[in-house]
Design an enzyme around this catalytic site. Structure first.
Site, mmCIF file in Angstrom:
data_model
loop_
_atom_site.group_PDB
_atom_site.id
_atom_site.type_symbol
_atom_site.label_atom_id
_atom_site.label_comp_id
_atom_site.label_asym_id
_atom_site.label_seq_id
_atom_site.Cartn_x
_atom_site.Cartn_y
_atom_site.Cartn_z
ATOM 1 C CD GLN A 144 -3.104 1.023 2.019
ATOM 2 O OE1 GLN A 144 -3.267 0.042 2.721
ATOM 3 N NE2 GLN A 144 -3.931 2.047 2.049
ATOM 4 C CG PHE A 145 1.413 3.743 -3.646
ATOM 5 C CD1 PHE A 145 1.373 5.115 -3.824
ATOM 6 C CD2 PHE A 145 0.447 2.958 -4.279
ATOM 7 C CE1 PHE A 145 0.384 5.696 -4.612
ATOM 8 C CE2 PHE A 145 -0.534 3.530 -5.063
ATOM 9 C CZ PHE A 145 -0.565 4.904 -5.230
ATOM 10 C CB THR A 146 -2.036 5.326 -0.240
ATOM 11 O OG1 THR A 146 -2.555 4.203 0.468
ATOM 12 C CG2 THR A 146 -2.398 5.232 -1.715
#
Length: 151
Positions: free
Chosen positions: A83-85
């Site tokens: 989850q790069f966010t």
């Protein structure tokens, strides 16, 4: 590495209506690699997750890790989702910047390394798919949600 660990009764990841990973009681781990991360951060990240004592003992105290859910050696599941966010920077306005996340090629390599290490160290590991549009379903137990940052 940045992580968000949730103690769950169950969790699963779906892609286009198909379940690609699922666990019963255990930990849902959302993971984001940062540009300065490498193998050392992956090793420390998985070691911390496996030893994190956030499951209750007989007295109701958080004294057990995912490696020993019931006090008799029964491990729980790990569901690891990229989850790069988690690297979002909202300080400059209302549209988040994700420049704090590792570039896609590096992020994928570190995510795959994280999964390989998790599977080598723990018997029950499921995963999402790097870069996919995923729907994550979970029943948070507690709720218990722990942010992690391993530098």
């Amino acid at each position: 590495m940045i992580g968000l660990v949730q103690r769950v009764r169950e969790a699963r990841v779906e892609i286009a209506g198909r379940t690609v990973g699922a666990i019963g009681p255990g930990l849902l781990v959302l993971a984001c690699a940062e540009p300065a991360d490498g193998e050392a951060q992956v090793e420390r990240f998985i070691a911390k997750i496996l030893k994190l004592r956030i499951f209750s003992d007989e007295a109701g105290k958080m004294n057990r890790s995912v490696q020993d859910l019931d006090g008799a050696g029964t491990p729980g599941g790990l569901l690891v989702v990229s989850q790069f966010t988690l690297a979002a920077d909202t300080s400059g306005g209302n549209r988040p910047s994700f420049t704090g996340a590792a570039p896609a090629e590096q992020g994928r390599a570190l995510y795959e390394r994280l999964l390989a290490r998790a599977r080598a160290l723990h018997p029950q590991v499921a995963a999402g798919e790097f870069g996919a549009d995923m729907q994550v379903h979970l029943v948070n137990d507690g709720p218990v949600t722990i942010p992690l940052r391993i530098g």
